[in-house]
Write a protein that holds these residues in place. Structure first.
Motif, PDB file in Angstrom:
ATOM      1  N   ASN A  21     -93.433  -9.942  23.420  1.00 35.28           N
ATOM      2  CA  ASN A  21     -94.465 -10.966  23.276  1.00 35.28           C
ATOM      3  C   ASN A  21     -94.817 -11.176  21.804  1.00 35.28           C
ATOM      4  O   ASN A  21     -94.985 -12.297  21.348  1.00 35.28           O
ATOM      5  CB  ASN A  21     -95.720 -10.569  24.040  1.00 35.28           C
ATOM      6  CG  ASN A  21     -95.514 -10.586  25.529  1.00 35.28           C
ATOM      7  OD1 ASN A  21     -94.517 -11.100  26.028  1.00 35.28           O
ATOM      8  ND2 ASN A  21     -96.455 -10.011  26.251  1.00 35.28           N
ATOM      9  N   ARG A  22     -94.935 -10.081  21.062  1.00 41.14           N
ATOM     10  CA  ARG A  22     -95.284 -10.150  19.640  1.00 41.14           C
ATOM     11  C   ARG A  22     -94.200 -10.880  18.856  1.00 41.14           C
ATOM     12  O   ARG A  22     -94.486 -11.723  18.014  1.00 41.14           O
ATOM     13  CB  ARG A  22     -95.500  -8.735  19.102  1.00 41.14           C
ATOM     14  CG  ARG A  22     -95.683  -8.631  17.607  1.00 41.14           C
ATOM     15  CD  ARG A  22     -96.735  -9.531  17.059  1.00 41.14           C
ATOM     16  NE  ARG A  22     -98.057  -9.003  17.203  1.00 41.14           N
ATOM     17  CZ  ARG A  22     -99.147  -9.752  17.068  1.00 41.14           C
ATOM     18  NH1 ARG A  22     -99.045 -11.026  16.812  1.00 41.14           N
ATOM     19  NH2 ARG A  22    -100.335  -9.243  17.185  1.00 41.14           N
ATOM     20  N   ASP A 112    -105.930 -16.314  21.635  1.00 42.04           N
ATOM     21  CA  ASP A 112    -105.725 -15.467  22.819  1.00 42.04           C
ATOM     22  C   ASP A 112    -106.595 -15.898  23.997  1.00 42.04           C
ATOM     23  O   ASP A 112    -106.286 -15.601  25.137  1.00 42.04           O
ATOM     24  CB  ASP A 112    -106.053 -14.000  22.502  1.00 42.04           C
ATOM     25  CG  ASP A 112    -105.086 -13.400  21.505  1.00 42.04           C
ATOM     26  OD1 ASP A 112    -103.987 -13.942  21.340  1.00 42.04           O
ATOM     27  OD2 ASP A 112    -105.438 -12.380  20.893  1.00 42.04           O
ATOM     28  N   GLN A 141     -98.430 -14.547  24.875  1.00 41.62           N
ATOM     29  CA  GLN A 141     -99.624 -13.890  24.356  1.00 41.62           C
ATOM     30  C   GLN A 141    -100.780 -14.858  24.135  1.00 41.62           C
ATOM     31  O   GLN A 141    -101.908 -14.430  23.909  1.00 41.62           O
ATOM     32  CB  GLN A 141     -99.282 -13.179  23.054  1.00 41.62           C
ATOM     33  CG  GLN A 141    -100.281 -12.128  22.665  1.00 41.62           C
ATOM     34  CD  GLN A 141     -99.776 -11.283  21.514  1.00 41.62           C
ATOM     35  OE1 GLN A 141     -98.648 -11.403  21.073  1.00 41.62           O
ATOM     36  NE2 GLN A 141    -100.618 -10.410  21.032  1.00 41.62           N
TER      37      GLN A 141
END
Length: 159
Positions: A21-22, A112, A141
């Motif tokens: 995800n990062r 987020d 994310q």
């Protein structure tokens, strides 16, 4: 031999789904801001050191965080904000990073929160700072919102 050649394409097809995800957020921020190794970039937010290290590993040597760059002189072409999940936190990060950005800077903000109207508030704040929204890309994310400002120094001088 045919069994080996059949395995290779399958493993290549699986790799894009294995991206974390990062990494997806970092890829998106790089693409939206058109960040290159020649650009100076400034990073803000609670995950700024993690993003800083990830960019350094990718070969971006002209990156800094608001904590490591002491003198804000409008010297950075790209700003990245990550790890903020409240409106107040993002506005604080925007205030910190804005002093470091040049008059024709690009910015990418990871949002987020799924709260309704949250993105609209961030968009309004960016527009007040002289940015024009270019794109918003949904990642696993969150949402990465990108914007550019052109001739911001001229607007400041006129005011």
């Amino acid at each position: 031999m045919t069994s080996q050649s059949a395995v290779a394409p399958e493993s290549q097809m699986v790799q894009p789904h294995a991206v974390s995800n990062r990494e997806q957020v970092i890829d998106t921020m790089i693409e939206l801001t058109r960040l290159s190794n020649l650009h100076r970039a400034i990073i803000a937010g609670s995950d700024s050191m993690e993003l800083y290290l990830a960019l350094r590993r990718r070969g971006f040597v002209r990156v800094a965080t608001t904590a490591t760059c002491r003198i804000p002189r409008g010297q950075h072409a790209v700003g990245l904000i990550t790890g903020q999940n409240s409106l107040q936190a993002i506005e604080t990060a925007l205030a910190q990073i804005s002093q470091f950005l040049c008059t024709s800077a690009a910015i990418a903000v990871l949002i987020d929160s799924r709260e309704s109207g949250f993105c609209l508030k961030i968009r309004t704040r960016l527009e007040q700072m002289g940015f024009r929204i270019e794109a918003g890309v949904r990642c696993q994310q969150g949402l990465v919102l990108s914007a550019y400002r052109h001739g911001f120094g001229q607007m400041e001088n006129a005011a």
